[in-house]
Motif scaffolding. Structure first.
Motif, short mmCIF file in Angstrom:
data_model
loop_
_atom_site.label_atom_id
_atom_site.label_comp_id
_atom_site.label_asym_id
_atom_site.label_seq_id
_atom_site.Cartn_x
_atom_site.Cartn_y
_atom_site.Cartn_z
N TYR A 32 0.83 -1.20 0.00
CA TYR A 32 0.00 0.00 0.00
C TYR A 32 0.87 1.25 0.00
N ALA A 33 0.21 2.36 -0.26
CA ALA A 33 0.81 3.67 -0.16
C ALA A 33 0.01 4.50 0.82
N ASN A 52 5.42 5.03 -0.35
CA ASN A 52 5.14 3.61 -0.60
C ASN A 52 5.54 2.85 0.67
N TRP A 53 4.59 2.13 1.22
CA TRP A 53 4.84 1.53 2.54
C TRP A 53 5.98 0.53 2.50
N THR A 98 -5.03 6.06 2.37
CA THR A 98 -4.27 4.90 1.96
C THR A 98 -4.96 4.17 0.83
N THR A 100 -3.81 1.14 -2.67
CA THR A 100 -2.80 0.24 -3.21
C THR A 100 -1.70 1.04 -3.91
N SER A 101 -0.50 0.50 -3.86
CA SER A 101 0.64 1.18 -4.47
C SER A 101 0.49 1.23 -5.99
N TYR A 108 -0.29 8.47 -7.91
CA TYR A 108 -0.33 8.75 -6.47
C TYR A 108 -1.02 10.07 -6.16
#
Length: 127
Positions: A32-33, A52-53, A98, A100-101, A108
């Protein structure tokens, strides 16, 4: 649902600093981001920064580069936005979100990339 809770907003004089926190409870975020957006009175919500996590890759809006820093603490499932050299134009409600990346700034910076949002925290910068 992904509960996100922002904190750290407040009133600060121009040139000052604040650190916002966004705590996500109950899950991990690999893949995730975590992004920060803001909305000033009478204006549309705009992208501020994202991380980006998994990789730690970051993107910033041009107007905050060199002043704001986004970071994460995996152990605490918390993302931070360190804001330095604040200006009155930074006054807004700041939201974390939050989703998904993805692979590009344009992705983004798109609100639609983020299905989960916090309630927002007010930042007011006085001149």
């Amino acid at each position: 649902q992904v509960p996100l809770v922002e904190s750290g907003g407040g009133l600060v004089q121009a040139g000052g600093s604040l650190r916002l926190s966004c705590a996500a409870s109950g899950r991990t975020f690999s893949g995730y981001a975590m992004g920060w957006f803001r909305q000033a009175p009478g204006k549309e919500r705009e992208f501020v920064a994202v991380i980006n996590w998994r990789s730690g890759l970051t993107y910033y809006a041009d107007f905050v580069k060199g002043r704001f820093t986004i970071s994460r603490d995996n152990a605490k499932s918390t993302v931070y936005l360190q804001m330095n050299t604040l200006e009155p134009e930074d006054t807004a409600v700041y939201y974390c979100a939050t989703g998904t990346s993805c692979s590009a700034y344009g992705c983004y910076a798109n609100e639609g990339q983020y299905p989960y949002w916090g309630q927002g925290t007010q930042v007011t910068v006085s001149s």
